[in-house]
Write a protein that holds these residues in place. Structure first.
Motif, PDB file in Angstrom:
ATOM      1  N   VAL A   3       9.200  -3.138   2.055  1.00  0.00           N
ATOM      2  CA  VAL A   3       7.749  -3.064   2.066  1.00  0.00           C
ATOM      3  C   VAL A   3       7.358  -2.582   3.454  1.00  0.00           C
ATOM      4  O   VAL A   3       7.721  -3.204   4.456  1.00  0.00           O
ATOM      5  CB  VAL A   3       7.109  -4.432   1.771  1.00  0.00           C
TER       6      VAL A   3
ATOM      7  N   LYS B 247       1.044  -3.277   3.344  1.00  0.00           N
ATOM      8  CA  LYS B 247       0.487  -4.166   2.320  1.00  0.00           C
ATOM      9  C   LYS B 247      -0.972  -4.407   2.624  1.00  0.00           C
ATOM     10  O   LYS B 247      -1.406  -4.306   3.778  1.00  0.00           O
ATOM     11  CB  LYS B 247       1.251  -5.486   2.287  1.00  0.00           C
TER      12      LYS B 247
ATOM     13  N   THR C  84      -4.398  -8.098   4.106  1.00  0.00           N
ATOM     14  CA  THR C  84      -3.580  -8.933   4.987  1.00  0.00           C
ATOM     15  C   THR C  84      -4.321 -10.185   5.425  1.00  0.00           C
ATOM     16  O   THR C  84      -3.719 -11.095   5.965  1.00  0.00           O
ATOM     17  CB  THR C  84      -3.121  -8.139   6.223  1.00  0.00           C
TER      18      THR C  84
ATOM     19  N   ARG D  63      -2.217  -4.249  -2.709  1.00  0.00           N
ATOM     20  CA  ARG D  63      -1.503  -2.969  -2.634  1.00  0.00           C
ATOM     21  C   ARG D  63      -0.249  -3.114  -1.776  1.00  0.00           C
ATOM     22  O   ARG D  63      -0.262  -3.818  -0.774  1.00  0.00           O
ATOM     23  CB  ARG D  63      -2.397  -1.898  -2.027  1.00  0.00           C
ATOM     24  N   VAL D  64       0.788  -2.395  -2.206  1.00  0.00           N
ATOM     25  CA  VAL D  64       2.057  -2.399  -1.484  1.00  0.00           C
ATOM     26  C   VAL D  64       2.559  -0.968  -1.389  1.00  0.00           C
ATOM     27  O   VAL D  64       2.450  -0.204  -2.345  1.00  0.00           O
ATOM     28  CB  VAL D  64       3.116  -3.250  -2.235  1.00  0.00           C
TER      29      VAL D  64
ATOM     30  N   ARG E 171       3.975   3.518  -4.110  1.00  0.00           N
ATOM     31  CA  ARG E 171       2.798   2.655  -3.939  1.00  0.00           C
ATOM     32  C   ARG E 171       2.510   1.920  -5.244  1.00  0.00           C
ATOM     33  O   ARG E 171       2.431   2.538  -6.303  1.00  0.00           O
ATOM     34  CB  ARG E 171       1.585   3.483  -3.551  1.00  0.00           C
TER      35      ARG E 171
END
Length: 129
Positions: free
Chosen positions: A34, A37, A40, A50-51, A88
């Motif tokens: 990852v 992200k 946060t 979302r990553v 993504r």
């Protein structure tokens, strides 16, 4: 095992054939990671998670990318999608998040790169305002 491929069918003046020897391809042994992200911290109540991965991945689904209310064993209902670059992923909760609650997003080792290297289990938490 090395493979040889003829570079030319003509013989040299010594009578020997010339060959090009290709080294075997180096296998991919690096697992995806990852690299970004969101959110946060302090997500909005209608925010998606979302990553971004370090390389294209497979296996992203509602079973490998899950959102939990902290302290609960059952994940929240959500739609998970992987974009066309396969780097993504987005988790869209089916209902808005609740105020002043902590949520934990968990990614499992079922997410893999094209060589089959598994993502190390990964998670992070955020608390709504």
């Amino acid at each position: 095992m090395h493979s040889a491929r003829a570079a030319s069918s003509a013989r040299s003046s010594s009578g020997w054939r010339r060959f090009t020897v290709e080294a075997p391809a180096t296998p991919d042994t690096v697992a995806p990671k990852v690299i970004a992200k969101s959110p946060t911290r302090s997500p909005k109540l209608a925010e998606n998670f979302r990553v971004r991965f370090s390389e294209p991945v497979t296996g992203v689904s509602g079973k490998t990318m899950r959102l939990f209310l902290k302290g609960r064993a059952k994940p929240l209902t959500a739609v998970v999608k992987l974009d066309s670059t396969k780097t993504r992923a987005v988790l869209n909760p089916s209902a808005n998040l609740k105020r002043r609650k902590t949520y934990v997003l968990k990614l499992s080792s079922g997410i893999k790169d094209n060589a089959g290297n598994a993502l190390a289990p990964y998670s992070w938490s955020v608390t709504t305002r």
